[in-house]
Write an enzyme that holds these catalytic residues in place. Sequence first.
Site, PDB file in Angstrom:
ATOM      1  N   THR A 187       3.070   1.499   9.795  1.00 37.96           N
ATOM      2  CA  THR A 187       2.100   1.599  10.765  1.00 37.96           C
ATOM      3  C   THR A 187       1.953   0.441  11.514  1.00 37.96           C
ATOM      4  O   THR A 187       2.477  -0.582  11.454  1.00 37.96           O
ATOM      5  CB  THR A 187       0.616   2.127  10.140  1.00 37.96           C
ATOM      6  OG1 THR A 187      -0.238   2.591  11.070  1.00 37.96           O
ATOM      7  CG2 THR A 187       0.167   0.983   9.262  1.00 37.96           C
ATOM      8  N   GLY A 215       2.242   5.005   1.593  1.00 38.04           N
ATOM      9  CA  GLY A 215       2.396   5.255   2.982  1.00 38.04           C
ATOM     10  C   GLY A 215       3.771   4.628   3.386  1.00 38.04           C
ATOM     11  O   GLY A 215       4.603   4.030   2.937  1.00 38.04           O
ATOM     12  N   ALA A 251      -5.471   5.932  10.552  1.00 34.07           N
ATOM     13  CA  ALA A 251      -4.477   6.118   9.282  1.00 34.07           C
ATOM     14  C   ALA A 251      -5.112   5.749   7.889  1.00 34.07           C
ATOM     15  O   ALA A 251      -6.229   4.766   8.050  1.00 34.07           O
ATOM     16  CB  ALA A 251      -3.246   5.177   9.504  1.00 34.07           C
ATOM     17  N   ILE A 252      -4.768   6.326   6.894  1.00 32.15           N
ATOM     18  CA  ILE A 252      -5.208   5.870   5.747  1.00 32.15           C
ATOM     19  C   ILE A 252      -4.050   5.442   4.865  1.00 32.15           C
ATOM     20  O   ILE A 252      -2.918   6.240   4.490  1.00 32.15           O
ATOM     21  CB  ILE A 252      -5.930   7.008   4.886  1.00 32.15           C
ATOM     22  CG1 ILE A 252      -7.124   7.190   5.847  1.00 32.15           C
ATOM     23  CG2 ILE A 252      -6.496   6.430   3.522  1.00 32.15           C
ATOM     24  CD1 ILE A 252      -8.052   8.441   5.110  1.00 32.15           C
ATOM     25  N   ALA A 308      -7.402   2.406   9.028  1.00 30.37           N
ATOM     26  CA  ALA A 308      -7.540   1.990  10.525  1.00 30.37           C
ATOM     27  C   ALA A 308      -7.984   2.974  11.390  1.00 30.37           C
ATOM     28  O   ALA A 308      -7.167   3.659  11.583  1.00 30.37           O
ATOM     29  CB  ALA A 308      -5.985   1.242  10.617  1.00 30.37           C
ATOM     30  N   GLY A 346      -6.932   0.514   2.842  1.00 33.16           N
ATOM     31  CA  GLY A 346      -8.057   1.390   3.234  1.00 33.16           C
ATOM     32  C   GLY A 346      -7.833   1.978   4.531  1.00 33.16           C
ATOM     33  O   GLY A 346      -6.822   2.796   4.384  1.00 33.16           O
ATOM     34  N   HIS A 401      -0.950  -2.357  13.371  1.00 34.42           N
ATOM     35  CA  HIS A 401      -2.206  -2.945  13.394  1.00 34.42           C
ATOM     36  C   HIS A 401      -2.340  -3.924  14.726  1.00 34.42           C
ATOM     37  O   HIS A 401      -1.243  -4.357  14.888  1.00 34.42           O
ATOM     38  CB  HIS A 401      -2.694  -3.645  12.263  1.00 34.42           C
ATOM     39  CG  HIS A 401      -2.813  -2.725  11.048  1.00 34.42           C
ATOM     40  ND1 HIS A 401      -3.302  -1.599  10.959  1.00 34.42           N
ATOM     41  CD2 HIS A 401      -2.459  -2.782   9.605  1.00 34.42           C
ATOM     42  CE1 HIS A 401      -3.318  -1.101   9.795  1.00 34.42           C
ATOM     43  NE2 HIS A 401      -2.456  -1.706   9.010  1.00 34.42           N
ATOM     44  N   ARG A 442       0.917  -1.164  -0.009  1.00 38.47           N
ATOM     45  CA  ARG A 442      -0.173  -0.131  -0.004  1.00 38.47           C
ATOM     46  C   ARG A 442       1.043   1.340  -0.039  1.00 38.47           C
ATOM     47  O   ARG A 442       1.973   1.141   0.351  1.00 38.47           O
ATOM     48  CB  ARG A 442      -0.910   0.055   1.279  1.00 38.47           C
ATOM     49  CG  ARG A 442      -0.071   0.061   2.495  1.00 38.47           C
ATOM     50  CD  ARG A 442      -0.799   0.292   3.668  1.00 38.47           C
ATOM     51  NE  ARG A 442       0.041   0.169   4.895  1.00 38.47           N
ATOM     52  CZ  ARG A 442       0.924   1.132   5.330  1.00 38.47           C
ATOM     53  NH1 ARG A 442       1.369   1.977   4.506  1.00 38.47           N
ATOM     54  NH2 ARG A 442       1.570   0.780   6.375  1.00 38.47           N
ATOM     55  N   CYS A 497       3.911   6.271  10.272  1.00 36.26           N
ATOM     56  CA  CYS A 497       3.681   6.994   9.248  1.00 36.26           C
ATOM     57  C   CYS A 497       4.835   8.253   9.012  1.00 36.26           C
ATOM     58  O   CYS A 497       4.947   9.189   8.264  1.00 36.26           O
ATOM     59  CB  CYS A 497       2.612   7.820   9.043  1.00 36.26           C
ATOM     60  SG  CYS A 497       1.109   6.549   9.148  1.00 36.26           S
TER      61      CYS A 497
END
Length: 238
Positions: free
Chosen positions: A72, A69, A142-143, A157, A155, A74, A67, A173
Amino acid sequence: MEWRVTDSPVSYKEAVATMEARAVEIAAGQAAELVWLLEHPPLYTAGTSANSGDVIEARFPIYESGRGGQLTYHGPGQRVAYVMLDLRRRGPDVRRFVATLEEWIIRTLAALDVHAERREDRIGVWVRRPEKGEGYEDKIAAIGIRVKQWVTLHGMALNVRPDLSHFSGIVPCGVGEKRYAVTSLSDLGIPVSMAEVDIILRREFTPLFGLTTDQIVGRTSNNSCSATSERSVSVPSR
């Protein structure tokens, strides 16, 4: 368009395999668009712009995500929404899609009396924290997306009640300034369950993206054969 909620943790590899396969099917007109809400076990993901120097302590596995960015986190207590939409039908405008994702999050948080904002110079959705000092802001969502054959993957979070200390293993990020940190609904004193957040997410999604089919709750298995598209692009939020 299908709305799916998986109520037990999903491994990152399983999630990516499912997304990749579904995106191929959507592009071929063989499957409906999908919004998939889930949680992951604790892990870090590295986007296409990730800097290895932003890994402070690899407390959890790190996955290359594809993705847009940077790095990050999760984990449990974070609502991840993977959004697989056909931009050929909706309009091939990636920036508009990302802005609409941001608006979806902002409206969801507004329904919980949280005033959140987008920033032109920083990725994600942010909440002002004047009690911490002038100019202090915390990221609450976050995107990061990827687009293959005009079908979106990955997508957003949203931090509902994750262990915020887990973010300390990375520079989230790539934003390392002291006045910028991370927060969650729980950290902001909003006592809301994941199920309640899901209801609001679905309600606010509809006017922006359209109606969804009945919710499906449970484990999701990937029974499709994945394929590799010829063209793809990875895009972080603005």
